[in-house]
Scaffold this active site. Structure first.
Site, PDB file in Angstrom:
ATOM      1  N   ALA A  85      51.753 -25.408  23.832  1.00 31.00           N
ATOM      2  CA  ALA A  85      51.138 -25.963  22.627  1.00 31.00           C
ATOM      3  C   ALA A  85      51.935 -25.416  21.442  1.00 31.00           C
ATOM      4  O   ALA A  85      52.846 -24.604  21.612  1.00 31.00           O
ATOM      5  CB  ALA A  85      49.672 -25.579  22.553  1.00 31.00           C
TER       6      ALA A  85
ATOM      7  N   GLY B 112      52.419 -21.607  21.171  1.00 31.62           N
ATOM      8  CA  GLY B 112      53.329 -21.082  22.185  1.00 31.62           C
ATOM      9  C   GLY B 112      54.769 -21.430  21.903  1.00 31.62           C
ATOM     10  O   GLY B 112      55.666 -20.580  22.024  1.00 31.62           O
TER      11      GLY B 112
ATOM     12  N   SER C  97      47.551 -13.363  14.849  1.00 37.54           N
ATOM     13  CA  SER C  97      46.966 -14.080  13.723  1.00 37.54           C
ATOM     14  C   SER C  97      48.046 -14.583  12.779  1.00 37.54           C
ATOM     15  O   SER C  97      49.027 -13.890  12.513  1.00 37.54           O
ATOM     16  CB  SER C  97      46.003 -13.175  12.945  1.00 37.54           C
ATOM     17  OG  SER C  97      45.472 -13.870  11.831  1.00 37.54           O
TER      18      SER C  97
ATOM     19  N   GLY D 243      48.287 -18.394  12.499  1.00 38.62           N
ATOM     20  CA  GLY D 243      48.404 -19.831  12.725  1.00 38.62           C
ATOM     21  C   GLY D 243      49.799 -20.224  13.177  1.00 38.62           C
ATOM     22  O   GLY D 243      50.614 -19.383  13.586  1.00 38.62           O
TER      23      GLY D 243
ATOM     24  N   LYS E 202      41.113  -8.112  16.944  1.00 33.17           N
ATOM     25  CA  LYS E 202      41.332  -9.503  16.535  1.00 33.17           C
ATOM     26  C   LYS E 202      39.999 -10.220  16.327  1.00 33.17           C
ATOM     27  O   LYS E 202      39.841 -11.025  15.398  1.00 33.17           O
ATOM     28  CB  LYS E 202      42.174 -10.239  17.583  1.00 33.17           C
ATOM     29  CG  LYS E 202      42.396 -11.732  17.291  1.00 33.17           C
ATOM     30  CD  LYS E 202      43.038 -11.971  15.917  1.00 33.17           C
ATOM     31  CE  LYS E 202      43.661 -13.348  15.777  1.00 33.17           C
ATOM     32  NZ  LYS E 202      42.779 -14.480  16.004  1.00 33.17           N
TER      33      LYS E 202
ATOM     34  N   HIS F  23      38.728  -9.044  13.039  1.00 36.75           N
ATOM     35  CA  HIS F  23      39.574  -9.704  12.036  1.00 36.75           C
ATOM     36  C   HIS F  23      39.028 -11.107  11.767  1.00 36.75           C
ATOM     37  O   HIS F  23      38.877 -11.530  10.616  1.00 36.75           O
ATOM     38  CB  HIS F  23      41.018  -9.781  12.543  1.00 36.75           C
ATOM     39  CG  HIS F  23      41.892 -10.753  11.802  1.00 36.75           C
ATOM     40  ND1 HIS F  23      41.807 -12.125  11.982  1.00 36.75           N
ATOM     41  CD2 HIS F  23      42.882 -10.562  10.892  1.00 36.75           C
ATOM     42  CE1 HIS F  23      42.689 -12.737  11.213  1.00 36.75           C
ATOM     43  NE2 HIS F  23      43.344 -11.807  10.547  1.00 36.75           N
ATOM     44  N   ASN F  24      38.719 -11.841  12.831  1.00 36.87           N
ATOM     45  CA  ASN F  24      38.216 -13.197  12.665  1.00 36.87           C
ATOM     46  C   ASN F  24      36.830 -13.211  12.032  1.00 36.87           C
ATOM     47  O   ASN F  24      36.496 -14.125  11.268  1.00 36.87           O
ATOM     48  CB  ASN F  24      38.193 -13.924  14.010  1.00 36.87           C
ATOM     49  CG  ASN F  24      39.575 -14.345  14.466  1.00 36.87           C
ATOM     50  OD1 ASN F  24      40.581 -13.823  13.990  1.00 36.87           O
ATOM     51  ND2 ASN F  24      39.645 -15.276  15.393  1.00 36.87           N
TER      52      ASN F  24
ATOM     53  N   GLU G  13      37.432 -12.811   8.496  1.00 35.54           N
ATOM     54  CA  GLU G  13      37.945 -14.110   8.047  1.00 35.54           C
ATOM     55  C   GLU G  13      36.795 -15.090   7.799  1.00 35.54           C
ATOM     56  O   GLU G  13      36.781 -15.796   6.782  1.00 35.54           O
ATOM     57  CB  GLU G  13      38.888 -14.658   9.115  1.00 35.54           C
ATOM     58  CG  GLU G  13      39.488 -16.011   8.833  1.00 35.54           C
ATOM     59  CD  GLU G  13      40.317 -16.497  10.013  1.00 35.54           C
ATOM     60  OE1 GLU G  13      40.091 -17.637  10.465  1.00 35.54           O
ATOM     61  OE2 GLU G  13      41.177 -15.730  10.496  1.00 35.54           O
TER      62      GLU G  13
ATOM     63  N   LYS H 201      35.196 -21.407  16.826  1.00 35.81           N
ATOM     64  CA  LYS H 201      35.641 -21.236  18.204  1.00 35.81           C
ATOM     65  C   LYS H 201      34.998 -20.056  18.911  1.00 35.81           C
ATOM     66  O   LYS H 201      35.344 -19.742  20.035  1.00 35.81           O
ATOM     67  CB  LYS H 201      37.172 -21.107  18.241  1.00 35.81           C
ATOM     68  CG  LYS H 201      37.886 -22.392  17.841  1.00 35.81           C
ATOM     69  CD  LYS H 201      39.389 -22.288  18.033  1.00 35.81           C
ATOM     70  CE  LYS H 201      40.068 -23.613  17.716  1.00 35.81           C
ATOM     71  NZ  LYS H 201      41.539 -23.533  17.896  1.00 35.81           N
TER      72      LYS H 201
ATOM     73  N   ARG I 176      28.048 -21.678   9.013  1.00 36.02           N
ATOM     74  CA  ARG I 176      28.730 -22.718   9.795  1.00 36.02           C
ATOM     75  C   ARG I 176      27.740 -23.435  10.711  1.00 36.02           C
ATOM     76  O   ARG I 176      27.807 -24.652  10.886  1.00 36.02           O
ATOM     77  CB  ARG I 176      29.872 -22.107  10.610  1.00 36.02           C
ATOM     78  CG  ARG I 176      30.999 -21.581   9.748  1.00 36.02           C
ATOM     79  CD  ARG I 176      32.276 -21.371  10.552  1.00 36.02           C
ATOM     80  NE  ARG I 176      33.278 -20.684   9.763  1.00 36.02           N
ATOM     81  CZ  ARG I 176      34.548 -20.553  10.123  1.00 36.02           C
ATOM     82  NH1 ARG I 176      34.963 -21.080  11.266  1.00 36.02           N
ATOM     83  NH2 ARG I 176      35.408 -19.905   9.366  1.00 36.02           N
TER      84      ARG I 176
ATOM     85  N   ARG J 290       4.915  -0.061  14.052  1.00 30.58           N
ATOM     86  CA  ARG J 290       5.305   0.108  15.450  1.00 30.58           C
ATOM     87  C   ARG J 290       4.415   1.143  16.143  1.00 30.58           C
ATOM     88  O   ARG J 290       4.044   0.983  17.311  1.00 30.58           O
ATOM     89  CB  ARG J 290       6.777   0.528  15.545  1.00 30.58           C
ATOM     90  CG  ARG J 290       7.751  -0.531  15.071  1.00 30.58           C
ATOM     91  CD  ARG J 290       9.207  -0.062  15.160  1.00 30.58           C
ATOM     92  NE  ARG J 290       9.647  -0.019  16.546  1.00 30.58           N
ATOM     93  CZ  ARG J 290      10.033   1.071  17.180  1.00 30.58           C
ATOM     94  NH1 ARG J 290      10.014   2.252  16.552  1.00 30.58           N
ATOM     95  NH2 ARG J 290      10.430   1.030  18.444  1.00 30.58           N
TER      96      ARG J 290
END
Length: 469
Positions: free
Chosen positions: A12, A15, A129, A131, A183, A186-187, A190, A261, A288, A444
């Site tokens: 893809a 890659g 990261s 893109g 990662k 990180h996302n 983001e 994702k 989202r 409680r």
């Protein structure tokens, strides 16, 4: 015939671009894809004169590589990774390195590492990261796993990574799934950053009745200052693009349903598991999810009431407050992300160097920003929370007034600001000496005899509340 120095599976665009990046830094490359026509197309269209060969079977691919083999998988996270590992195992040798460069769940990386090391193979799970452009010209790379494996791939990764004045945007993160965990967070950061920017846009659009080009001018003016970042840059660009079909600004023609994702959701789930509050990131994930309820929202808009107040005041002055509120919210969001990473490092034994993470995020990745310079310097002194570092403490003490003004105004105008309000609530909760959790503990203990502690003496206590009412 000499063997190739690096192998990459998955043709893809990510890659392909990573393979071309590796080749451009002086390493010979072999590539393979499950469907051979993609490999052939890449070789014909993009590899003329390059030290890069296509292979058309797993056996041919493995045989083309020098030992110890360095094989990177750029395939869809999940079963595809396990499938390729299973295909490779009969053909590779002990000491060879398998590298998963997809957005894999860190627990899957832990499992895969343990599985392959039984056969003597080495494993790296790495976040990548930036893109498609980052993959080609220099991403931020976050590798974790076997340290001896990293030594074998370090010469490649440090050359293909983005470069800043502080060095390559790549460093060994830690054992097991540490690279993919970082990662993931990180996302999550983001997600928070994007939601805060989107809410800022909505306040301008819905609250101040500004047009796309007017909003674009504001974001363009913020490019060079403290908000300077990749996401602010592309946001400013977006507002200048017109739709060729209608002539309208393209952003106004895009359906308001945001995709995801899963990495943001994983961040929220893991933060709950280890008890690290990240309300801004959670709000971004929920934002989202809410956006996907488009049909329900269209119906609700017709029957649920909101304020009809229009913005009254000095728009230019309010935009200054909006700038400062966004800056404060971003700092608070990063503080949550860093606090989560610190908690995870202790929980999972990652031994993360938080300042180093800020350094490798300075270039190549989606959250790269001017702000990370100051975060890197602050985290070297290991503050309990980023908000307490002197540099950021001063900014937040000043900008919290603007953040309150913006959240209050948005609420008066009926403009939702989930992430910005969550940032303010986190800030206020963290700085408050006394939270209402004493009442929660009393409840409680009342219904479940869960006990409580007291402020005036040591020990654990239980009260028979019904006898005292």
């Amino acid at each position: 015939m000499p063997k190739q120095q690096f192998g990459l599976i998955g043709m893809a665009v990510m890659g392909q671009n990573l393979a071309l990046n590796v080749e451009s830094k002086g390493f010979s490359v072999a590539v393979y894809n499950r469907t051979g026509w993609k490999t052939e197309k890449m070789i014909q269209e993009r590899c003329g004169g390059k030290n890069l060969i296509g292979t058309y079977s797993i056996e041919e691919f493995v045989d083309s590589l020098e030992q110890p083999r360095r094989i990177m998988l750029m395939v869809q996270a999940g079963p595809a990774v396990d499938d390729f590992i299973a295909q490779l195992k009969p053909h590779i040798s002990p000491g060879d390195v398998l590298i998963d460069g997809g957005n894999s769940y860190y627990k899957d990386t832990d499992r895969r590492l343990k599985e392959v090391e039984k056969d003597g193979f080495l494993f790296i799970g790495t976040g990548v990261s930036g893109g498609e452009e980052g993959a080609l010209h220099g991403p931020s790379i976050m590798p974790g796993g076997h340290r001896e494996a990293y030594k074998l791939i370090e010469p490649v990764f440090t050359k293909i990574a983005a470069q800043t004045e502080d060095g390559a945007c790549c460093a060994y993160i830690g054992p097991g799934g540490a690279g993919h965990y970082v990662k993931m967070v990180h996302n999550g950061i983001e997600y928070g950053d994007m939601q805060l920017i989107a809410e800022t846009y909505d306040i301008m659009r819905s609250g101040l009745q500004m047009s796309a080009p007017e909003i674009g001018e504001v974001f363009a003016s913020w490019r060079q200052g403290v908000l300077s970042s990749y996401l602010i840059d592309i946001t400013a660009d977006i507002f200048n693009v017109k739709d060729p079909d209608t002539g309208n600004f393209l952003v106004d023609m895009i359906l308001d349903k945001a995709g995801q994702k899963g990495t943001g959701k994983w961040t929220s789930q893991d933060a709950l598991d280890i008890g690290a509050p990240i309300p801004t990131i959670n709000a971004a994930v929920e934002g989202r999810i809410l956006s996907a309820y488009k049909e329900e929202r269209l119906h609700a808009a017709k029957i649920l009431r909101g304020p009809k107040t229009m913005f009254k005041g000095d728009r230019a002055k309010f935009l200054e407050h909006l700038h400062d509120a966004l800056y404060a919210s971003k700092i608070i969001s990063y503080a949550q992300g860093m606090a989560l990473l610190k908690a995870a490092s202790d929980e999972y034994g990652f031994d993360l160097k938080l300042w180093e993470l800020a350094q490798i995020w300075k270039g190549g990745c989606i959250i790269r920003a001017k702000l990370l310079d100051a975060i890197m310097k602050a985290m070297k002194k290991n503050p309990t929370n980023l908000m307490l570092a002197p540099f950021f403490r001063r900014i937040l003490n000043r900008n919290q007034r603007s953040l309150r003004r913006v959240v209050q105004t948005a609420q008066k105008l009926g403009v939702p600001c989930l992430a910005m309000a969550a940032s303010l609530a986190y800030y206020d909760s963290y700085r408050k000496e006394s939270l209402p959790a004493n009442l929660t503990q009393a409840q409680r203990d009342y219904f479940g005899a869960h006990t409580y502690q007291r402020i005036d003496k040591e020990g654990t206590f239980h009260t028979e509340w019904t006898k005292l009412v």
